[in-house]
Design a protein around this motif. Structure first.
Motif, PDB file in Angstrom:
ATOM      1  N   UNK A   1       0.731  -1.339   0.008  1.00  0.00           N
ATOM      2  CA  UNK A   1      -0.087   0.135   0.015  1.00  0.00           C
ATOM      3  C   UNK A   1       0.861   1.241  -0.086  1.00  0.00           C
ATOM      4  N   UNK A   2       1.897   1.328   0.944  1.00  0.00           N
ATOM      5  CA  UNK A   2       2.813   2.358   0.929  1.00  0.00           C
ATOM      6  C   UNK A   2       3.570   2.808  -0.336  1.00  0.00           C
ATOM      7  N   UNK A   3       4.022   1.665  -0.946  1.00  0.00           N
ATOM      8  CA  UNK A   3       4.892   2.134  -2.090  1.00  0.00           C
ATOM      9  C   UNK A   3       3.907   2.248  -3.446  1.00  0.00           C
ATOM     10  N   UNK A   4       2.762   1.604  -3.303  1.00  0.00           N
ATOM     11  CA  UNK A   4       1.773   1.938  -4.630  1.00  0.00           C
ATOM     12  C   UNK A   4       1.390   3.483  -4.343  1.00  0.00           C
TER      13      UNK A   4
ATOM     14  N   UNK B   1       3.015   5.798  -2.912  1.00  0.00           N
ATOM     15  CA  UNK B   1       4.079   6.782  -3.352  1.00  0.00           C
ATOM     16  C   UNK B   1       4.185   6.926  -4.970  1.00  0.00           C
ATOM     17  N   UNK B   2       3.953   5.698  -5.585  1.00  0.00           N
ATOM     18  CA  UNK B   2       3.991   5.671  -6.903  1.00  0.00           C
ATOM     19  C   UNK B   2       3.005   6.899  -7.637  1.00  0.00           C
ATOM     20  N   UNK B   3       1.709   6.534  -7.037  1.00  0.00           N
ATOM     21  CA  UNK B   3       0.481   7.313  -7.495  1.00  0.00           C
ATOM     22  C   UNK B   3       0.962   8.995  -7.167  1.00  0.00           C
ATOM     23  N   UNK B   4       1.486   9.255  -6.069  1.00  0.00           N
ATOM     24  CA  UNK B   4       1.781  10.567  -5.673  1.00  0.00           C
ATOM     25  C   UNK B   4       2.981  10.982  -6.810  1.00  0.00           C
ATOM     26  N   UNK B   5       4.038  10.356  -7.324  1.00  0.00           N
ATOM     27  CA  UNK B   5       4.947  10.631  -8.170  1.00  0.00           C
ATOM     28  C   UNK B   5       4.271  10.913  -9.444  1.00  0.00           C
ATOM     29  N   UNK B   6       3.247  10.036  -9.946  1.00  0.00           N
ATOM     30  CA  UNK B   6       2.504  10.176 -11.170  1.00  0.00           C
ATOM     31  C   UNK B   6       1.966  11.542 -11.294  1.00  0.00           C
ATOM     32  N   UNK B   7       1.330  11.700 -10.101  1.00  0.00           N
ATOM     33  CA  UNK B   7       0.151  13.026 -10.058  1.00  0.00           C
ATOM     34  C   UNK B   7       1.314  14.210 -10.176  1.00  0.00           C
ATOM     35  N   UNK B   8       2.502  14.246  -9.517  1.00  0.00           N
ATOM     36  CA  UNK B   8       3.199  15.382  -9.463  1.00  0.00           C
ATOM     37  C   UNK B   8       3.625  15.461 -10.730  1.00  0.00           C
TER      38      UNK B   8
ATOM     39  N   UNK C   1      -9.253   0.667   3.027  1.00  0.00           N
ATOM     40  CA  UNK C   1      -8.411   1.745   2.903  1.00  0.00           C
ATOM     41  C   UNK C   1      -8.204   1.974   1.383  1.00  0.00           C
ATOM     42  N   UNK C   2      -7.989   1.225   0.476  1.00  0.00           N
ATOM     43  CA  UNK C   2      -8.068   1.404  -0.960  1.00  0.00           C
ATOM     44  C   UNK C   2      -9.432   1.838  -1.439  1.00  0.00           C
ATOM     45  N   UNK C   3     -10.449   1.688  -0.755  1.00  0.00           N
ATOM     46  CA  UNK C   3     -11.749   1.865  -1.186  1.00  0.00           C
ATOM     47  C   UNK C   3     -12.022   3.336  -0.886  1.00  0.00           C
ATOM     48  N   UNK C   4     -11.746   3.753   0.338  1.00  0.00           N
ATOM     49  CA  UNK C   4     -11.704   5.203   0.858  1.00  0.00           C
ATOM     50  C   UNK C   4     -10.849   6.133  -0.088  1.00  0.00           C
ATOM     51  N   UNK C   5      -9.540   5.671  -0.387  1.00  0.00           N
ATOM     52  CA  UNK C   5      -8.790   6.665  -1.024  1.00  0.00           C
ATOM     53  C   UNK C   5      -9.418   6.701  -2.565  1.00  0.00           C
ATOM     54  N   UNK C   6     -10.041   5.616  -3.058  1.00  0.00           N
ATOM     55  CA  UNK C   6     -10.617   5.940  -4.460  1.00  0.00           C
ATOM     56  C   UNK C   6     -11.703   6.785  -4.433  1.00  0.00           C
ATOM     57  N   UNK C   7     -12.372   6.734  -3.263  1.00  0.00           N
ATOM     58  CA  UNK C   7     -13.770   7.458  -3.130  1.00  0.00           C
ATOM     59  C   UNK C   7     -13.391   9.012  -3.005  1.00  0.00           C
TER      60      UNK C   7
END
Length: 467
Positions: A227-230, A232-239, A433-439
């Motif tokens: 979860x943490x590394x995924x 981090x990847x999403x954050x870098x992509x969004x940046x 947690x995944x469902x909450x982040x997606x929502x």
């Protein structure tokens, strides 16, 4: 009697030469737009007029500053202005044909004749001087309206170019507002992902401690690290996406992307004003691109008249006068004066069908301009209805997304409690947690799209209203 007959014939020919004024094609209308959101104002009622700087209604200082920078520095806007100035100059060239033309030339030569020149007189000198000063005056009589039609077409093209300039200005302003909204959406998403990354980091550290203490399995630790590394990847992509969007804003305002920055504003409010929408027929008066298309129909109609006048004679009044002498010392003498006065009538007797083909070509251009007008109008109606439908449905969807995010939050809290009590596996927490982040991300994305649809509606209705 002959004069009366000739005048009548000339008037009849002139009438034949004029093309009837072509009106833009009819476009099917509706009584009102279909998907106007509830509570929106009627543009036919007494509503505040939108200012020329329409973006100020969003009450965003950063947007205000960027829009002003765009107007001052945008190369695309500057090129649109240059095209309008070209159209102005072209109209000036056409108008010049309505005025008399006056030219002057001065020629001085030393001439040596060939000894064997045919028909050379016995007393003709081998070498002599030749000086000539000539004034030429010409004026074409606009018998059939060719010149006036050309000027009328040029003026219509000039006004169309001015409308193009207004449309280009609005389009660039809308692009900038849309890009800034996308940037704001990215800022909010980045803030959420950073908060999530920090939470997942604390959770992964806690899971590591539990694993080292023997109270958590290696599977639970791997899930926490995944979860943490995924994230981090999403954050870098969004940046990365935000950087690209920031570069797009830089290009719009005429700045160098290497040195241009827009300060992050994840919590910036973007006031969405109520945009009044009236009858579809009003759209024809608001949009600059519709006005430009209608003016090009008028210009093409005038060009048909210009092409038809080629079938008739042209009449030019000319005067030529000057001085000519072989003695430069006595050049300015009355005895050296010469002049010629008389009209010139020119008509093409045989051209192999060229003029008829030119008329057919002009009529085809007129047909094309008419269909382009229809396409522009129909596209305008489509764009308004599209944005109204998006706003209506996005507004309702936003409420569902907000409810979904709240439900996902409650599910996450329950999953954590169940895990802490030993009643559920860590997989249940990860899923929640995944469902909450997606929502939450879906809610932020929908907010951005709703705001962008509002900005696009401003463009669709022409950027504002006039009394």
């Amino acid at each position: 009697m002959k004069i009366i007959y000739a005048t009548t014939l000339a008037l009849a020919l002139a009438a034949c030469a004029q093309a009837p004024v072509q009106q833009p094609p009819a476009v099917p209308m509706a009584d009102s737009f279909r998907d106007i959101p509830a509570g929106w104002a009627d543009a036919n009622a007494k509503t505040p007029l939108m200012p020329a700087d329409w973006w100020t209604m969003y009450q965003d200082p950063q947007l205000d500053a960027l829009e002003q920078q765009l107007i001052a520095n945008s190369p695309d806007l500057a090129s649109a202005l240059a095209r309008y100035k070209q159209a102005q100059a072209a109209t000036g060239v056409l108008r010049s044909a309505e005025s008399p033309q006056l030219g002057a030339s001065l020629n001085g030569q030393r001439i040596r004749q060939s000894d064997l020149k045919p028909l050379r007189g016995a007393t003709s000198p081998a070498e002599y001087n030749s000086g000539t000063l000539t004034l030429d005056f010409g004026y074409e009589v606009d018998l059939w309206g060719r010149i006036s039609k050309q000027v009328s077409a040029g003026e219509a093209q000039e006004r169309a170019a001015n409308a193009d300039l207004a449309a280009a200005r609005l389009s660039l302003q809308i692009q900038l507002a849309d890009a800034l909204l996308a940037l704001r959406g990215a800022d909010a998403d980045i803030k959420l992902l950073r908060e999530t990354e920090a939470a997942y980091k604390r959770q992964a550290d806690l899971m590591t401690q539990r694993h080292d203490g023997g109270t958590a399995s290696g599977l639970d630790l791997a899930r926490a690290e995944t979860q943490l590394e995924s994230t981090r990847s999403l954050l870098r992509q969004r940046q990365a996406q935000r950087s690209v969007q920031e570069h797009a804003v830089a290009a719009l305002v005429g700045a160098n992307a290497a040195s241009f920055t827009v300060a992050p504003a994840p919590d910036a409010s973007f006031t969405a004003p109520v945009v009044p929408v009236g009858l579809p027929s009003q759209l024809l008066q608001r949009r600059a691109d519709i006005a430009a298309a209608a003016l090009r129909v008028a210009a093409a109609s005038d060009q048909v008249g210009v092409a038809r006048t080629a079938l008739f004679p042209s009449l030019t009044l000319g005067v030529q006068a000057g001085l000519q002498s072989s003695n430069f010392d006595q050049f300015a003498r009355v005895s050296n004066l010469f002049w010629a006065v008389g009209p010139t009538i020119a008509v093409s007797l045989l051209d192999g069908g060229r003029r008829k083909a030119q008329i057919a070509s002009a009529e085809a251009v007129l047909d094309e301009a008419g269909q382009r007008y229809r396409a522009v109008v129909l596209t305008a109606f489509q764009q308004v209805e599209d944005q109204l439908a998006l706003l209506n449905n996005y507004d309702e969807a936003a409420r569902f997304d907000h409810s979904a995010a709240d439900a996902a939050r409650r599910a996450l809290d329950l999953a954590k409690k169940r895990y802490d009590q030993g009643a559920a596996s860590y997989l249940e927490v990860v899923t929640a947690q995944t469902a909450y982040l997606q929502a939450r991300r879906s809610e932020l994305d929908l907010t951005t799209r709703y705001r962008q649809a509002g900005v696009q509606l401003v463009k669709a209705v022409g950027g504002g209203w006039s009394a």
